[in-house]
Every structure is written in C-alpha cells, then in structure tokens.
Motif scaffolding. Structure first.
Motif, PDB file in Angstrom:
ATOM      1  N   LEU A 189      55.630  86.345 -97.848  1.00  9.58           N
ATOM      2  CA  LEU A 189      54.340  85.652 -98.301  1.00  9.58           C
ATOM      3  C   LEU A 189      53.664  86.360 -99.313  1.00  9.58           C
ATOM      4  CD1 LEU A 189      53.012  82.815 -97.907  1.00  9.58           C
ATOM      5  CD2 LEU A 189      51.794  84.079 -95.842  1.00  9.58           C
ATOM      6  N   GLU A 190      53.224  85.743-100.475  1.00 12.52           N
ATOM      7  CA  GLU A 190      52.248  86.639-101.278  1.00 12.52           C
ATOM      8  C   GLU A 190      50.978  86.003-101.397  1.00 12.52           C
ATOM      9  OE1 GLU A 190      55.932  87.823-104.402  1.00 12.52           O
ATOM     10  OE2 GLU A 190      54.730  86.123-104.954  1.00 12.52           O
ATOM     11  N   LYS A 191      50.665  84.621-101.274  1.00 12.15           N
ATOM     12  CA  LYS A 191      49.315  84.242-101.510  1.00 12.15           C
ATOM     13  C   LYS A 191      49.271  83.097-100.599  1.00 12.15           C
ATOM     14  CE  LYS A 191      47.382  85.051-106.034  1.00 12.15           C
ATOM     15  NZ  LYS A 191      47.150  84.448-107.361  1.00 12.15           N
ATOM     16  N   PHE A 192      48.165  82.783 -99.809  1.00 18.33           N
ATOM     17  CA  PHE A 192      48.016  81.828 -98.863  1.00 18.33           C
ATOM     18  C   PHE A 192      46.307  81.440 -98.654  1.00 18.33           C
ATOM     19  CE2 PHE A 192      48.172  81.222 -93.963  1.00 18.33           C
ATOM     20  CZ  PHE A 192      48.100  79.710 -94.123  1.00 18.33           C
ATOM     21  N   GLY A 193      46.199  80.368 -99.305  1.00 19.91           N
ATOM     22  CA  GLY A 193      44.666  79.811 -98.995  1.00 19.91           C
ATOM     23  C   GLY A 193      44.512  78.493 -98.645  1.00 19.91           C
ATOM     24  N   VAL A 194      43.557  78.209 -98.057  1.00 20.89           N
ATOM     25  CA  VAL A 194      43.256  76.724 -97.530  1.00 20.89           C
ATOM     26  C   VAL A 194      41.569  76.705 -97.867  1.00 20.89           C
ATOM     27  CG1 VAL A 194      45.295  76.550 -95.978  1.00 20.89           C
ATOM     28  CG2 VAL A 194      42.788  77.137 -94.986  1.00 20.89           C
ATOM     29  N   ARG A 195      41.660  75.128 -97.844  1.00 22.75           N
ATOM     30  CA  ARG A 195      40.041  74.813 -97.530  1.00 22.75           C
ATOM     31  C   ARG A 195      39.989  74.056 -96.252  1.00 22.75           C
ATOM     32  NH1 ARG A 195      41.693  72.155-101.748  1.00 22.75           N
ATOM     33  NH2 ARG A 195      41.392  70.001-100.916  1.00 22.75           N
ATOM     34  N   PHE A 196      38.628  74.158 -95.487  1.00 25.08           N
ATOM     35  CA  PHE A 196      38.559  73.795 -94.306  1.00 25.08           C
ATOM     36  C   PHE A 196      37.921  72.247 -94.565  1.00 25.08           C
ATOM     37  CE2 PHE A 196      38.839  78.118 -93.554  1.00 25.08           C
ATOM     38  CZ  PHE A 196      39.942  78.181 -92.806  1.00 25.08           C
ATOM     39  N   ILE A 197      38.555  71.130 -94.091  1.00 23.28           N
ATOM     40  CA  ILE A 197      38.068  69.909 -94.569  1.00 23.28           C
ATOM     41  C   ILE A 197      37.406  69.231 -93.358  1.00 23.28           C
ATOM     42  CG2 ILE A 197      38.787  67.795 -95.548  1.00 23.28           C
ATOM     43  CD1 ILE A 197      41.421  69.097 -96.746  1.00 23.28           C
ATOM     44  N   ASP A 198      38.169  69.165 -92.232  1.00 21.89           N
ATOM     45  CA  ASP A 198      37.663  68.374 -91.122  1.00 21.89           C
ATOM     46  C   ASP A 198      38.073  68.954 -89.698  1.00 21.89           C
ATOM     47  OD1 ASP A 198      36.471  66.206 -89.703  1.00 21.89           O
ATOM     48  OD2 ASP A 198      38.069  64.950 -90.050  1.00 21.89           O
ATOM     49  N   MET A 199      37.222  68.638 -88.946  1.00 26.94           N
ATOM     50  CA  MET A 199      37.025  69.249 -87.456  1.00 26.94           C
ATOM     51  C   MET A 199      38.304  69.003 -86.710  1.00 26.94           C
ATOM     52  SD  MET A 199      33.085  69.357 -86.712  1.00 26.94           S
ATOM     53  CE  MET A 199      32.703  67.551 -87.036  1.00 26.94           C
ATOM     54  N   VAL A 200      38.798  70.149 -85.850  1.00 32.59           N
ATOM     55  CA  VAL A 200      39.606  69.939 -84.983  1.00 32.59           C
ATOM     56  C   VAL A 200      39.238  70.310 -83.329  1.00 32.59           C
ATOM     57  CG1 VAL A 200      42.066  70.967 -84.163  1.00 32.59           C
ATOM     58  CG2 VAL A 200      41.529  70.776 -86.557  1.00 32.59           C
TER      59      VAL A 200
ATOM     60  N   ARG B 104      39.736  86.402 -99.393  1.00 34.29           N
ATOM     61  CA  ARG B 104      38.438  85.699 -99.788  1.00 34.29           C
ATOM     62  C   ARG B 104      38.035  84.791 -98.997  1.00 34.29           C
ATOM     63  NH1 ARG B 104      36.632  85.216-105.329  1.00 34.29           N
ATOM     64  NH2 ARG B 104      35.547  83.243-105.763  1.00 34.29           N
ATOM     65  N   SER B 105      36.629  85.017 -98.633  1.00 36.71           N
ATOM     66  CA  SER B 105      36.468  83.694 -97.554  1.00 36.71           C
ATOM     67  C   SER B 105      34.951  83.068 -98.437  1.00 36.71           C
ATOM     68  CB  SER B 105      35.587  84.639 -96.230  1.00 36.71           C
ATOM     69  OG  SER B 105      36.747  85.334 -95.834  1.00 36.71           O
ATOM     70  N   VAL B 106      35.068  81.760 -98.091  1.00 35.80           N
ATOM     71  CA  VAL B 106      33.706  81.114 -98.374  1.00 35.80           C
ATOM     72  C   VAL B 106      32.922  80.663 -97.369  1.00 35.80           C
ATOM     73  CG1 VAL B 106      32.734  79.111 -99.778  1.00 35.80           C
ATOM     74  CG2 VAL B 106      34.884  80.451-100.605  1.00 35.80           C
ATOM     75  N   VAL B 107      31.894  81.090 -97.123  1.00 38.07           N
ATOM     76  CA  VAL B 107      31.143  80.596 -95.790  1.00 38.07           C
ATOM     77  C   VAL B 107      29.830  79.731 -96.221  1.00 38.07           C
ATOM     78  CG1 VAL B 107      32.025  82.238 -94.158  1.00 38.07           C
ATOM     79  CG2 VAL B 107      29.801  82.746 -95.470  1.00 38.07           C
ATOM     80  N   ILE B 108      29.481  78.875 -95.539  1.00 38.14           N
ATOM     81  CA  ILE B 108      28.436  77.689 -95.970  1.00 38.14           C
ATOM     82  C   ILE B 108      27.351  77.986 -94.938  1.00 38.14           C
ATOM     83  CG2 ILE B 108      27.521  75.393 -96.395  1.00 38.14           C
ATOM     84  CD1 ILE B 108      30.719  74.874 -96.725  1.00 38.14           C
ATOM     85  N   TYR B 109      25.939  78.516 -95.598  1.00 38.94           N
ATOM     86  CA  TYR B 109      24.788  78.699 -94.892  1.00 38.94           C
ATOM     87  C   TYR B 109      23.976  77.367 -95.025  1.00 38.94           C
ATOM     88  CZ  TYR B 109      20.553  81.006 -93.439  1.00 38.94           C
ATOM     89  OH  TYR B 109      19.425  81.384 -92.711  1.00 38.94           O
ATOM     90  N   ARG B 110      23.410  77.087 -93.674  1.00 36.96           N
ATOM     91  CA  ARG B 110      22.473  75.909 -93.915  1.00 36.96           C
ATOM     92  C   ARG B 110      21.353  76.161 -93.052  1.00 36.96           C
ATOM     93  NH1 ARG B 110      24.007  70.860 -91.495  1.00 36.96           N
ATOM     94  NH2 ARG B 110      25.419  71.736 -90.067  1.00 36.96           N
ATOM     95  N   GLY B 111      20.884  77.270 -93.122  1.00 33.11           N
ATOM     96  CA  GLY B 111      19.422  77.805 -92.644  1.00 33.11           C
ATOM     97  C   GLY B 111      19.736  77.558 -90.935  1.00 33.11           C
ATOM     98  N   GLN B 112      18.844  77.117 -90.286  1.00 36.63           N
ATOM     99  CA  GLN B 112      18.428  77.040 -88.774  1.00 36.63           C
ATOM    100  C   GLN B 112      19.315  76.106 -88.373  1.00 36.63           C
ATOM    101  OE1 GLN B 112      17.477  79.991 -87.569  1.00 36.63           O
ATOM    102  NE2 GLN B 112      16.984  80.442 -89.955  1.00 36.63           N
ATOM    103  N   GLU B 113      19.668  74.979 -88.894  1.00 37.00           N
ATOM    104  CA  GLU B 113      20.378  73.950 -88.141  1.00 37.00           C
ATOM    105  C   GLU B 113      21.648  74.370 -87.553  1.00 37.00           C
ATOM    106  OE1 GLU B 113      20.654  70.755 -91.668  1.00 37.00           O
ATOM    107  OE2 GLU B 113      19.580  72.509 -92.463  1.00 37.00           O
ATOM    108  N   GLY B 114      22.314  73.608 -86.691  1.00 38.63           N
ATOM    109  CA  GLY B 114      23.612  73.842 -86.277  1.00 38.63           C
ATOM    110  C   GLY B 114      24.642  73.635 -87.472  1.00 38.63           C
ATOM    111  N   GLY B 115      25.813  73.978 -86.964  1.00 38.22           N
ATOM    112  CA  GLY B 115      26.949  73.563 -87.766  1.00 38.22           C
ATOM    113  C   GLY B 115      28.109  74.007 -87.206  1.00 38.22           C
ATOM    114  N   ALA B 116      29.447  73.820 -88.031  1.00 39.16           N
ATOM    115  CA  ALA B 116      30.651  74.112 -87.574  1.00 39.16           C
ATOM    116  C   ALA B 116      31.001  75.373 -88.164  1.00 39.16           C
ATOM    117  CB  ALA B 116      31.540  73.118 -88.233  1.00 39.16           C
TER     118      ALA B 116
END
Lengths: 150, 137
Positions: B76-87, A138-150
């Motif tokens: 490993l059965e399940k593995f999930g993270v939220r990305f919080i800050d830049m590296v 499962r992937s959550v991706v965030i779309y912010r239109g034309q602005e830059g982003g991470a």
C-alpha cells in the motif's frame, strides 16, 4: 477559542516522541478491528514472509504518541475527525523504534449547518532510528467550540 | 497474479456487526478514549443519541479490504478517506472499491482506486476516499 488562536501555531511541531512497535499492541489492534491476517498475529507466518516479523496494519500508526505542540491547548472531547490519510514509505514492523512528530499545517474556518467550524490540519511524521521517513499522515479535525460532537 | 484493470471492483468486504465491546476494544487498542465511543450517557448528552464508532475503526475495515486485495507481496502506498456519516453498534459495514487507473513498469502494477464503506442502516457511505498500491505482475 477563535481562528486567530489556532493560526498562530501554523508551522509549529511537537518534539519527536519515541514509540516502540510492540507485537502485543499489534495483536490487540488486529483483534479489535477483527482482521484475521496472520502477518499481524502469527510470528511463525510473519517470519516466513518477506517482512520477517509481525507487520503493523495500515492504520496502526494512529496509536502512536506524537507529542504536543507547545502552547497549543484546546478541548478534545467535542472534536470531529473529518479526514485521514497515510503515505507509506517503509513497512512498519514489530520491534521497530520510531520517532513521531505532529505539525499544525493549516487552520481555517467554515460556516455550515452546524454553525461555525474551525478546521485544523495536522501532519504526522513517523521516522526510523536512522532519521528516514517511514510514513506520513494527514488528519483534518473539526473544532466546534464547547458544543458536543462526533 | 492477475493484472488489475480500470473498472475492476475491489471487495466487497462485509464485516460482522459493530458491537459496543468492539468499541471498547478499539478504544484500548488505539488509545482513543473519547467517551462518545464508549459511555452511553456521555454520548446522549453530547446530542449523538448514543455511542458512535471511531471513524478510524471504519477506516481500519477499509484497510483490511485493501491489504486482502493487495496480498503479502504488494504494498500500500497511499490511503486516505473522508469521514461522512456516523457508524453505530449493530451496523454492518461493507467495504468496496473501484480501480480508476493502472500503470505498469518494471514488473509492477501501480493501481489507483476509489474506496468507500457503506452501512446497513440506510446504506449510505460512511467513509469515502482514494488509495494507491503496487503489486508484482
């Protein structure tokens, strides 16, 4: 592109794409992430393990081609990867042939300090040749239109 | 194998500093060629102040900590993270975890844990999430 554009694709999936788990690709991936596990690199060690073949690291399935949802087109350059999760059913091993799909399962909007953000939730499925589930992501991706982003 | 107990710490796995070369290698290995990870000028123009690491690279570091904890006989059965800050290149990433629940049945332990990674610059969490794995008793 507004929320309504994305919402019309909720429930739509890509056609399954065939992917082969190549041992060279596993080695390169292990090298890039700096993981010395012999199960990713050493065929002799892998053959003596319960797996019998080189094993793919836990996040390796992100490298597969999942195909595209027909008609769903948006710029990927400014996307932010918000969340990622995996559920593992069977091991993924070198030489495996798998069929991969992606489905848009949700799309919703939030207003935060970066302004309007559209959250897209995709579910990816990896199936083996018998049609059995190998893993689900499962992937959550965030779309912010034309602005830059991470 | 030693039994896991609630409250046990997992890790730490301290990775070598992230390098720009590593970001190029990960782009190639993963097929994620978003230039914010590899092209300095593009990343600056995007308002990021320079290239940033792929979130999936940090997640892979946490994956390494998990597989090293679990061993070859476990799974490993399940593995999930939220990305919080830049590296960023130069950051040293430390992966850790804590066991939150353990069940034992049929010669296996099923272990639920919180997992996270912090960076050397600032020490705040860059990813955080949960994992579940099983190990033979």
């Amino acid at each position: 592109m507004d929320l309504a554009y994305f919402q019309q694709f909720i429930g739509k999936s890509s056609k399954p794409v065939k992917n082969e788990v190549e041992k060279g690709a596993i080695r390169k991936f292990a090298q890039a992430i700096g993981d010395p596990n012999p199960l990713y690199r050493d065929e002799e060690a892998a053959s003596q393990s319960r797996f019998g073949r080189l094993v793919a690291p836990p996040t390796f399935s992100r490298t597969f081609d999942y195909g595209a949802i027909e008609g769903l087109e948006f710029p990927h350059a400014g996307l932010i990867h918000g969340e990622q999760s995996f559920e593992y059913v069977k091991p993924l091993l070198a030489g495996d042939v798998v069929y991969c799909t992606t489905t848009l399962v949700d799309a919703f909007e939030k207003h935060g300090k970066l302004g309007r953000m559209i959250f897209l939730v995709f579910e990816q499925r990896v199936m083996d040749e018998a049609g059995d589930l190998v893993q689900k992501a499962r992937s959550v991706v965030i779309y912010r239109g034309q602005e830059g982003g991470a | 194998m030693a039994r896991f107990q609630v409250g046990d710490r997992i890790g730490p796995l301290v990775k070598p500093p992230v390098t720009k070369t590593q970001l190029v290698m990960y782009s190639g290995a993963s097929g994620d060629f978003n230039p914010i990870h590899t092209v300095e000028e593009f990343a600056v123009q995007a308002g990021l102040g320079g290239v940033i690491a792929h979130g999936m690279l940090t997640m892979a570091f946490v994956g390494q900590m998990l597989t090293e904890t679990i061993g070859d006989e476990g799974a490993l059965e399940k593995f999930g993270v939220r990305f919080i800050d830049m590296v960023r290149p130069g950051d040293v990433i430390t992966c850790e975890g804590e066991v939150k629940a353990v069940e034992e049945a049929g010669g296996w332990q099923t272990v639920e844990c919180d997992i996270w990674a912090t960076k050397s610059s600032g020490g705040n969490r860059v990813v955080a999430g949960q994992a579940r794995f099983r190990v033979p008793v």
